[in-house]
Write a protein that holds these residues in place. Sequence first.
Motif, short mmCIF file in Angstrom:
data_model
loop_
_atom_site.label_atom_id
_atom_site.label_comp_id
_atom_site.label_asym_id
_atom_site.label_seq_id
_atom_site.Cartn_x
_atom_site.Cartn_y
_atom_site.Cartn_z
N LEU A 114 0.81 -1.23 0.00
CA LEU A 114 0.00 0.00 0.00
C LEU A 114 0.84 1.28 0.00
N ARG A 115 2.08 1.20 0.41
CA ARG A 115 2.96 2.37 0.35
C ARG A 115 3.14 2.85 -1.09
N HIS A 116 3.02 1.91 -2.04
CA HIS A 116 3.35 2.20 -3.44
C HIS A 116 2.20 1.97 -4.39
N SER A 117 1.05 1.56 -3.89
CA SER A 117 -0.05 1.18 -4.76
C SER A 117 -1.38 1.61 -4.16
N PRO A 118 -2.37 1.93 -4.99
CA PRO A 118 -3.66 2.31 -4.45
C PRO A 118 -4.43 1.13 -3.86
N LEU A 119 -4.03 -0.10 -4.20
CA LEU A 119 -4.71 -1.29 -3.70
C LEU A 119 -3.70 -2.17 -2.96
N PRO A 120 -4.17 -2.98 -1.99
CA PRO A 120 -3.25 -3.83 -1.22
C PRO A 120 -2.88 -5.12 -1.96
N MET A 121 -2.62 -4.99 -3.25
CA MET A 121 -2.25 -6.14 -4.06
C MET A 121 -1.26 -5.70 -5.13
N LEU A 122 -0.47 -6.64 -5.61
CA LEU A 122 0.50 -6.32 -6.64
C LEU A 122 -0.21 -6.07 -7.95
N GLU A 123 -0.04 -4.88 -8.49
CA GLU A 123 -0.60 -4.52 -9.80
C GLU A 123 0.39 -3.60 -10.50
N PRO A 124 1.55 -4.14 -10.88
CA PRO A 124 2.61 -3.30 -11.45
C PRO A 124 2.29 -2.72 -12.82
N PHE A 125 1.31 -3.26 -13.52
CA PHE A 125 0.96 -2.76 -14.85
C PHE A 125 0.49 -1.31 -14.80
N THR A 126 0.03 -0.87 -13.63
CA THR A 126 -0.44 0.50 -13.48
C THR A 126 0.55 1.39 -12.73
N MET A 127 1.67 0.82 -12.30
CA MET A 127 2.65 1.58 -11.53
C MET A 127 3.67 2.24 -12.45
N PRO A 128 4.12 3.44 -12.09
CA PRO A 128 5.26 3.99 -12.83
C PRO A 128 6.51 3.18 -12.49
N GLY A 129 7.49 3.19 -13.37
CA GLY A 129 8.71 2.44 -13.16
C GLY A 129 9.40 2.79 -11.85
#
Length: 138
Positions: free
Chosen positions: A106-121
């Motif tokens: 959650l520190r790096h994502s809007p959801l508490p699950m891995l979803e790197p396709f929507t994350m900036p590098g």
Amino acid sequence: MLVRLIYCSRAQEPISEALVDEILGVARRNNPAQGITGLLCYSQDIFMQVLEGSRAHVNRLYLKLAHDARHHSLTLLSFQEIEQRKFANWSMAEVALDKLNASLILRHSPLPMLEPFTMPGAGAERLLEDLAESGSIQ
């Protein structure tokens, strides 16, 4: 010259312990001779991996991974020249994100699950660094 490459992909089938063991076995056997280090994260059907090493060796491995039938939707999140490695301690470390406290994600994502396709590098890189620093790595 050293580079760091971060990518994500989706598994063709649900990620099993046997699949992860197979992937890590090959990586840990082959990576040291190529000077490649890194970290493999996975959760449900998603892989996220960071590779560090020479440009030639990392590119060659990424091209090989692009043709691996065990996954699809390979997406390059980040590729950069680096002065030093952040994941030098592991020929290929592993983090099963389903077994972690969701607050780290959650520190790096809007959801508490891995979803790197929507994350900036840069966000993906910070998540991987936090995982390395948290002692979550096996």
